[in-house]
Write an enzyme that holds these catalytic residues in place. Structure first.
Site, PDB file in Angstrom:
ATOM      1  N   ASP A  35     -18.909  23.031 -15.013  1.00 57.30           N
ATOM      2  CA  ASP A  35     -19.633  21.775 -14.847  1.00 57.30           C
ATOM      3  C   ASP A  35     -21.083  21.917 -15.319  1.00 57.30           C
ATOM      4  OD1 ASP A  35     -17.313  20.948 -13.767  1.00 57.30           O
ATOM      5  OD2 ASP A  35     -18.087  20.564 -11.739  1.00 57.30           O
ATOM      6  N   ALA A  37     -22.286  23.954 -17.660  1.00 57.00           N
ATOM      7  CA  ALA A  37     -22.366  23.973 -19.119  1.00 57.00           C
ATOM      8  C   ALA A  37     -22.215  22.554 -19.664  1.00 57.00           C
ATOM      9  CB  ALA A  37     -21.289  24.883 -19.688  1.00 57.00           C
ATOM     10  N   TYR A  38     -21.324  21.788 -19.027  1.00 55.54           N
ATOM     11  CA  TYR A  38     -21.116  20.397 -19.441  1.00 55.54           C
ATOM     12  C   TYR A  38     -22.413  19.602 -19.255  1.00 55.54           C
ATOM     13  CZ  TYR A  38     -19.237  15.658 -19.535  1.00 55.54           C
ATOM     14  OH  TYR A  38     -19.013  14.331 -19.829  1.00 55.54           O
ATOM     15  N   ASP A  39     -23.006  19.765 -18.051  1.00 57.84           N
ATOM     16  CA  ASP A  39     -24.257  19.040 -17.769  1.00 57.84           C
ATOM     17  C   ASP A  39     -25.342  19.367 -18.791  1.00 57.84           C
ATOM     18  OD1 ASP A  39     -23.119  17.828 -15.633  1.00 57.84           O
ATOM     19  OD2 ASP A  39     -23.950  19.220 -14.135  1.00 57.84           O
ATOM     20  N   SER A  84       3.214  -9.979 -15.252  1.00 63.25           N
ATOM     21  CA  SER A  84       3.386  -9.296 -13.971  1.00 63.25           C
ATOM     22  C   SER A  84       4.826  -8.776 -13.937  1.00 63.25           C
ATOM     23  CB  SER A  84       3.020 -10.319 -12.901  1.00 63.25           C
ATOM     24  OG  SER A  84       3.886 -10.268 -11.861  1.00 63.25           O
ATOM     25  N   LEU A  85       5.260  -8.237 -12.826  1.00 58.87           N
ATOM     26  CA  LEU A  85       6.600  -7.643 -12.788  1.00 58.87           C
ATOM     27  C   LEU A  85       7.455  -8.276 -11.700  1.00 58.87           C
ATOM     28  CD1 LEU A  85       5.644  -3.866 -13.027  1.00 58.87           C
ATOM     29  CD2 LEU A  85       6.972  -5.116 -14.727  1.00 58.87           C
ATOM     30  N   GLU A 117       8.376   5.258 -14.585  1.00 59.94           N
ATOM     31  CA  GLU A 117       7.136   5.891 -14.104  1.00 59.94           C
ATOM     32  C   GLU A 117       6.747   5.261 -12.777  1.00 59.94           C
ATOM     33  OE1 GLU A 117       4.341   5.054 -17.250  1.00 59.94           O
ATOM     34  OE2 GLU A 117       4.700   2.922 -17.030  1.00 59.94           O
ATOM     35  N   LYS A 119       4.753   3.239  -9.927  1.00 63.49           N
ATOM     36  CA  LYS A 119       3.931   2.035  -9.970  1.00 63.49           C
ATOM     37  C   LYS A 119       2.644   2.320  -9.207  1.00 63.49           C
ATOM     38  CE  LYS A 119       4.189  -2.957  -9.305  1.00 63.49           C
ATOM     39  NZ  LYS A 119       2.959  -3.220  -8.581  1.00 63.49           N
ATOM     40  N   ASP A 121      -0.930   1.774  -7.446  1.00 64.77           N
ATOM     41  CA  ASP A 121      -1.445   0.662  -6.658  1.00 64.77           C
ATOM     42  C   ASP A 121      -2.933   0.490  -6.923  1.00 64.77           C
ATOM     43  OD1 ASP A 121      -1.295  -1.456  -5.018  1.00 64.77           O
ATOM     44  OD2 ASP A 121      -1.210  -0.316  -3.155  1.00 64.77           O
ATOM     45  N   GLU A 177      -3.693   0.850 -15.569  1.00 64.28           N
ATOM     46  CA  GLU A 177      -4.121   0.599 -14.193  1.00 64.28           C
ATOM     47  C   GLU A 177      -5.370   1.408 -13.854  1.00 64.28           C
ATOM     48  OE1 GLU A 177      -2.150  -1.565 -12.757  1.00 64.28           O
ATOM     49  OE2 GLU A 177      -2.212  -1.324 -10.578  1.00 64.28           O
ATOM     50  N   TYR A 229      -0.192   2.330 -19.326  1.00 59.70           N
ATOM     51  CA  TYR A 229       1.260   2.139 -19.235  1.00 59.70           C
ATOM     52  C   TYR A 229       1.815   1.207 -20.299  1.00 59.70           C
ATOM     53  CZ  TYR A 229      -0.317  -1.787 -16.273  1.00 59.70           C
ATOM     54  OH  TYR A 229      -0.949  -2.883 -15.768  1.00 59.70           O
ATOM     55  N   LYS A 294      11.264   0.174 -17.529  1.00 62.75           N
ATOM     56  CA  LYS A 294      11.146  -0.721 -18.681  1.00 62.75           C
ATOM     57  C   LYS A 294      12.226  -0.363 -19.681  1.00 62.75           C
ATOM     58  CE  LYS A 294       6.251  -0.790 -17.918  1.00 62.75           C
ATOM     59  NZ  LYS A 294       5.121   0.111 -18.040  1.00 62.75           N
ATOM     60  N   LYS A 318      10.485  -1.438  -5.587  1.00 60.95           N
ATOM     61  CA  LYS A 318       9.429  -1.171  -4.612  1.00 60.95           C
ATOM     62  C   LYS A 318       9.885  -0.250  -3.479  1.00 60.95           C
ATOM     63  CE  LYS A 318       5.881  -3.373  -4.601  1.00 60.95           C
ATOM     64  NZ  LYS A 318       5.457  -4.783  -4.675  1.00 60.95           N
ATOM     65  N   CYS A 412     -11.906   3.285  35.072  1.00 60.90           N
ATOM     66  CA  CYS A 412     -10.627   3.742  34.533  1.00 60.90           C
ATOM     67  C   CYS A 412      -9.511   2.736  34.826  1.00 60.90           C
ATOM     68  CB  CYS A 412     -10.283   5.101  35.139  1.00 60.90           C
ATOM     69  SG  CYS A 412      -8.653   5.681  34.689  1.00 60.90           S
ATOM     70  N   CYS A 415      -7.072   4.680  37.512  1.00 60.06           N
ATOM     71  CA  CYS A 415      -7.461   5.054  38.879  1.00 60.06           C
ATOM     72  C   CYS A 415      -8.733   4.370  39.343  1.00 60.06           C
ATOM     73  CB  CYS A 415      -7.612   6.568  38.989  1.00 60.06           C
ATOM     74  SG  CYS A 415      -9.078   7.172  38.137  1.00 60.06           S
ATOM     75  N   CYS A 430     -12.815   9.227  31.937  1.00 64.21           N
ATOM     76  CA  CYS A 430     -12.640   8.830  33.326  1.00 64.21           C
ATOM     77  C   CYS A 430     -13.104  10.002  34.172  1.00 64.21           C
ATOM     78  CB  CYS A 430     -11.157   8.547  33.580  1.00 64.21           C
ATOM     79  SG  CYS A 430     -10.689   8.666  35.304  1.00 64.21           S
ATOM     80  N   CYS A 436      -6.851  10.841  39.227  1.00 63.34           N
ATOM     81  CA  CYS A 436      -6.346   9.843  38.288  1.00 63.34           C
ATOM     82  C   CYS A 436      -4.910  10.178  37.891  1.00 63.34           C
ATOM     83  CB  CYS A 436      -7.247   9.815  37.062  1.00 63.34           C
ATOM     84  SG  CYS A 436      -6.676   8.713  35.770  1.00 63.34           S
TER      85      CYS A 436
HETATM   86  S1  IVH Z   1       3.858  -2.702 -16.524  1.00 63.00           S
HETATM   87  C1  IVH Z   1       5.084  -6.275 -18.487  1.00 63.00           C
HETATM   88  N1  IVH Z   1       3.673  -0.346 -15.403  1.00 63.00           N
HETATM   89  O1  IVH Z   1       1.857  -3.770 -11.448  1.00 63.00           O
HETATM   90  C2  IVH Z   1       4.625  -5.109 -17.794  1.00 63.00           C
HETATM   91  N2  IVH Z   1       2.587  -2.191 -14.385  1.00 63.00           N
HETATM   92  O2  IVH Z   1       3.302  -6.149 -10.622  1.00 63.00           O
HETATM   93  C3  IVH Z   1       3.519  -5.348 -16.878  1.00 63.00           C
HETATM   94  N3  IVH Z   1       1.351  -1.625 -12.358  1.00 63.00           N
HETATM   95  O3  IVH Z   1      -0.128  -6.072 -13.174  1.00 63.00           O
HETATM   96  C4  IVH Z   1       2.953  -4.174 -16.270  1.00 63.00           C
HETATM   97  N4  IVH Z   1       1.796   0.530 -12.377  1.00 63.00           N
HETATM   98  O4  IVH Z   1      -1.204  -3.868 -12.399  1.00 63.00           O
HETATM   99  C5  IVH Z   1       3.341  -1.644 -15.346  1.00 63.00           C
HETATM  100  N5  IVH Z   1       3.540   1.791 -14.514  1.00 63.00           N
HETATM  101  C6  IVH Z   1       3.223   0.494 -14.473  1.00 63.00           C
HETATM  102  C7  IVH Z   1       2.410  -0.025 -13.443  1.00 63.00           C
HETATM  103  C8  IVH Z   1       2.135  -1.386 -13.431  1.00 63.00           C
HETATM  104  C9  IVH Z   1       1.172  -0.456 -11.747  1.00 63.00           C
HETATM  105  C10 IVH Z   1       0.835  -2.918 -11.882  1.00 63.00           C
HETATM  106  C11 IVH Z   1       0.086  -3.702 -12.932  1.00 63.00           C
HETATM  107  C12 IVH Z   1       0.774  -5.017 -13.028  1.00 63.00           C
HETATM  108  C13 IVH Z   1       1.487  -5.087 -11.717  1.00 63.00           C
HETATM  109  C14 IVH Z   1       2.710  -5.966 -11.856  1.00 63.00           C
END
Ligand code: IVH
Length: 673
Positions: A35, A37-39, A84-85, A117, A119, A121, A177, A229, A294, A318, A412, A415, A430, A436
């Site tokens: 670290d 050397a990097y700095d 979204s998924l 892969e 998911k 959060d 993400e 992703y 996917k 999920k 308490c 008691c 207490c 008690c």
């Molecule tokens: S794919 C069409 N891959 O989940 C594909 N999403 O519920 C759209 N997320 O908005 C996303 N890990 O924020 C994909 N390995 C992953 C993910 C992922 C987390 C989130 C992402 C998306 C939400 C959809």
């Protein structure tokens, strides 16, 4: 200002070097320099850029420290919608997903390949690279319009500022993400708490909050991580028809991709993948809430298309939720062995991770105040693995009216003795001691426990029942119990009553260390009890010792000394000890030499194996040691005899092969006599 050629070249080399080290550290997880050397490299570059501001290029790693705050975020139109998924919650829904794919693609029996892969959060972002440079970063927003967060994204070390490799595409949009790892989150919240800042409910909220700060210098101090992703719009880039291959291409270009990414064939394999990730979930350094599958074939993806906001070709399978919301109905206070009052949340019952939860711990009053938890709040409950469910935080925007803060009772709840908070300590206690009922129950449970008096068959429920029925008030009362009393208890047959009596009988012979430990003096654990026993040699000497003398004992500091001293100062404790000894509780003197004629087994070594009836191996060892014998864990030519109970182990075989005596329980009992 003219920048000398040599300086220009230096800056370029430094930029590339630092970016390469960054990549090794954040993406490959394989740093090559320290670290420090990097700095050093980093400061050199900062110096050059300060002298010649034109050297501060868009891909300069110095950009990552953030810049002057913006007044608002510009909006960004996503050229390609950020989808979204759809979710699946069980295997049937996974099979239904596959069926929909087959129906749409008119593929009946061909194997379908899926990229799999975890998911993550966190929250989705889009990164736009033009001529290889990061030119724009945007949040997902509503999928069509997001916010321009370029300044903030540039502070995230795992996001490349520049693509790696020679043939960089004219345009490449990468999606992924942003999230925060567990350990980073804990540290961040601790710092936030200390500096009076906002304490975040979970890593996701912390990531979202940090990414949407107008001052990117603050974002730079937040421990955000990125993982890609997918790919959005592109120009001038050869893309594989396999999603998996595309991800490998991103990796080559310098993007972090999931270390768990796999290409699997068929839905059965998807389900297997899901199970294997679920097993790892607890050990991961970051939060995941499921697994994403996917369809790997991009042409097929296009063929099956999408419905409104989610693609048909992908699904999020999920995990059962570990965090859920429910209402905090009330806060009760539970009294522990040492009298400490712990706040317990009474909740509107809710299923968390597949288990119904109606109580959760609130840890202590400071925590309640820090998080500003009120009775009636909607709260987040978390239950992970085997740990006790806890209240994570209130959902503050759901608080519709002024709510009452939980109050530590002045007396308490069990008691009615006064509750006090000792100076410098977090816990309220207490003051009732063994008056008690709650403390009495806990004290007796501790006294009977395996490492203390080891009273076999005296379970917690039984102790609670006996205290509630006023049959026992102190640990000493246990030794006053008789058969008629015990067999009068609920669900207590005469046989179990007899067993309990003989377990009580067996426990009478103990060691001074175990006896001291069993008394349950605050902060006196096994090791301290051993040390006190070895130092003082008898309970009488210990009882008479002053605080200074106690501090002579190894590992005994002023607090423990004070606790021990205070314990023995109390008349009621001395009476209990007297009663216990009067009831035949005894131990061999640990220090004083015992005359040889009182130690008939002096010089002999025994090994104990198998299960003895009504007697634990520890107890048998204590009995043998009291008579001067040594007890060893393994059989050797020095062993005098092996004492073998039911189901003995290989020790008996070994003894046989060495021609050593083997004693059964009857022979052992005869030996004691
Ligand atoms: S794919 C069409 N891959 O989940 C594909 N999403 O519920 C759209 N997320 O908005 C996303 N890990 O924020 C994909 N390995 C992953 C993910 C992922 C987390 C989130 C992402 C998306 C939400 C959809």
């Amino acid at each position: 200002m003219m920048v000398p050629k040599a300086i220009q070249a230096d800056a370029k080399v430094l930029r590339e070097e630092i970016n390469a080290h960054n990549h090794r550290y954040y993406v490959l997880d394989d740093p090559q320099i320290t670290d420090q050397a990097y700095d050093r490299l980093f400061r050199q570059l900062q110096k050059l850029e300060a002298d010649y501001p034109v050297l501060q290029t868009a891909d300069s790693p110095t950009q990552r420290v953030g810049s002057t705050p913006a007044t608002h975020f510009e909006s960004v139109q996503h050229e390609m919608q950020m989808l979204s998924l759809d979710n699946a919650f069980d295997e049937a829904e996974m099979f239904a997903f596959e069926k929909r794919l087959r129906d749409r693609s008119q593929l009946e029996s061909e194997t379908l390949y899926f990229t799999a892969e975890p998911k993550l959060d966190g929250l989705a972002i889009s990164l736009l690279y033009e001529q290889g440079l990061l030119t724009r970063a945007a949040t997902r927003g509503d999928g069509n319009t997001g916010e321009n967060i370029t300044a903030n994204a540039k502070t995230i070390a795992s996001i490349p500022l520049k693509l790696r490799g020679k043939d960089v595409p004219k345009r490449l949009e990468v999606r992924g993400e942003v999230y925060i790892k567990h350990a980073d989150f804990d540290l961040l919240n601790q710092q936030q708490g200390e500096s009076g800042g906002r304490v975040f409910a979970n890593p996701r909220n912390a990531a979202a909050g940090s990414l949407r700060l107008l001052d990117s210098r603050i974002t730079a101090s937040r421990p955000l991580t990125f993982c890609s992703y997918g790919i959005g719009t592109t120009k001038d880039v050869d893309l594989s028809n396999s999603h998996f291959q595309r991800m490998l291409m991103l990796k080559k270009m310098g993007f972090p991709i999931s270390p768990f990414i796999e290409c699997v064939s068929g839905v059965e394999a998807c389900i297997e993948y899901y199970r294997s990730v679920m097993k790892k979930r607890e050990d991961l350094s970051f939060e995941i809430d499921g697994v994403v599958f996917k369809l790997d074939d991009i042409q097929l993806q296009e063929k099956v298309g999408f419905v409104s906001r989610a693609p048909r070709w992908a699904i999020a399978y999920k995990f059962p939720a570990q965090e859920v919301m429910t209402t905090l109905l009330d806060v009760d206070f539970q009294v522990g062995r040492t009298g400490a009052l712990t706040p317990v949340a009474r909740l509107e019952p809710v299923a968390v991770g597949g288990v119904k939860v109606s109580n959760a711990t609130l840890h202590n009053m400071d925590e309640i105040m820090r998080k500003d938890i009120r009775i009636g709040d909607v709260v987040i409950i978390r239950r992970a693995g085997d740990v006790i469910p806890e209240v994570v935080a209130p959902v503050s925007n759901k608080r519709k009216q002024d709510l009452r803060q939980p109050q530590m009772p002045t007396h308490c709840p069990v008691c009615n003795s006064e509750v006090v908070r000792s100076e410098g300590q977090a816990a309220y206690r207490c003051t009732g001691g063994l008056v008690c009922d709650a403390q009495r129950k806990e004290a007796i449970k501790h006294f009977a426990s395996r490492k203390a008096m080891d009273i076999d068959g005296l379970g917690n429920k039984l102790i609670e029942q006996m205290v509630d029925l006023d049959m026992i008030h102190s640990p000493a009362d246990l030794y006053h119990l008789d058969l008629p009393q015990l067999s009068g208890l609920e669900r207590m047959a005469e046989k179990s009553a007899n067993n309990l009596l003989s377990a009580l009988q067996n426990s009478r012979l103990t060691t001074l260390a175990k006896f001291i430990y069993a008394l349950g003096i605050r902060e006196v654990g096994e090791a301290t009890a051993e040390a006190l026993s070895a130092y003082f040699g008898s309970i009488e000497t210990l009882q008479k010792a002053d605080i200074e003398t106690m501090q002579q004992v190894e590992d005994v500091g002023p607090v423990v000394a004070e606790n021990v001293f205070h314990f023995f100062q109390q008349q009621k404790n001395r009476l209990i000890i007297e009663d216990l000894i009067g009831q035949g509780v005894n131990w061999p003197d640990p220090e004083v030499e015992i005359a040889a004629d009182k130690q008939p087994l002096l010089g002999r070594t025994y090994v104990i194996t198998g299960t003895l009836e009504g007697l634990s191996r520890d107890q048998a060892a204590t009995q043998l040691k009291a008579l001067g014998a040594k007890v060893s864990g393994s059989v050797s030519s020095k062993t005098s005899a092996v004492i073998a109970g039911e189901k003995p182990g290989s020790k008996v075989t070994k003894a046989e092969s060495l021609g050593i005596d083997i004693l059964d329980q009857a022979a052992y009992e005869a030996l004691l006599k």
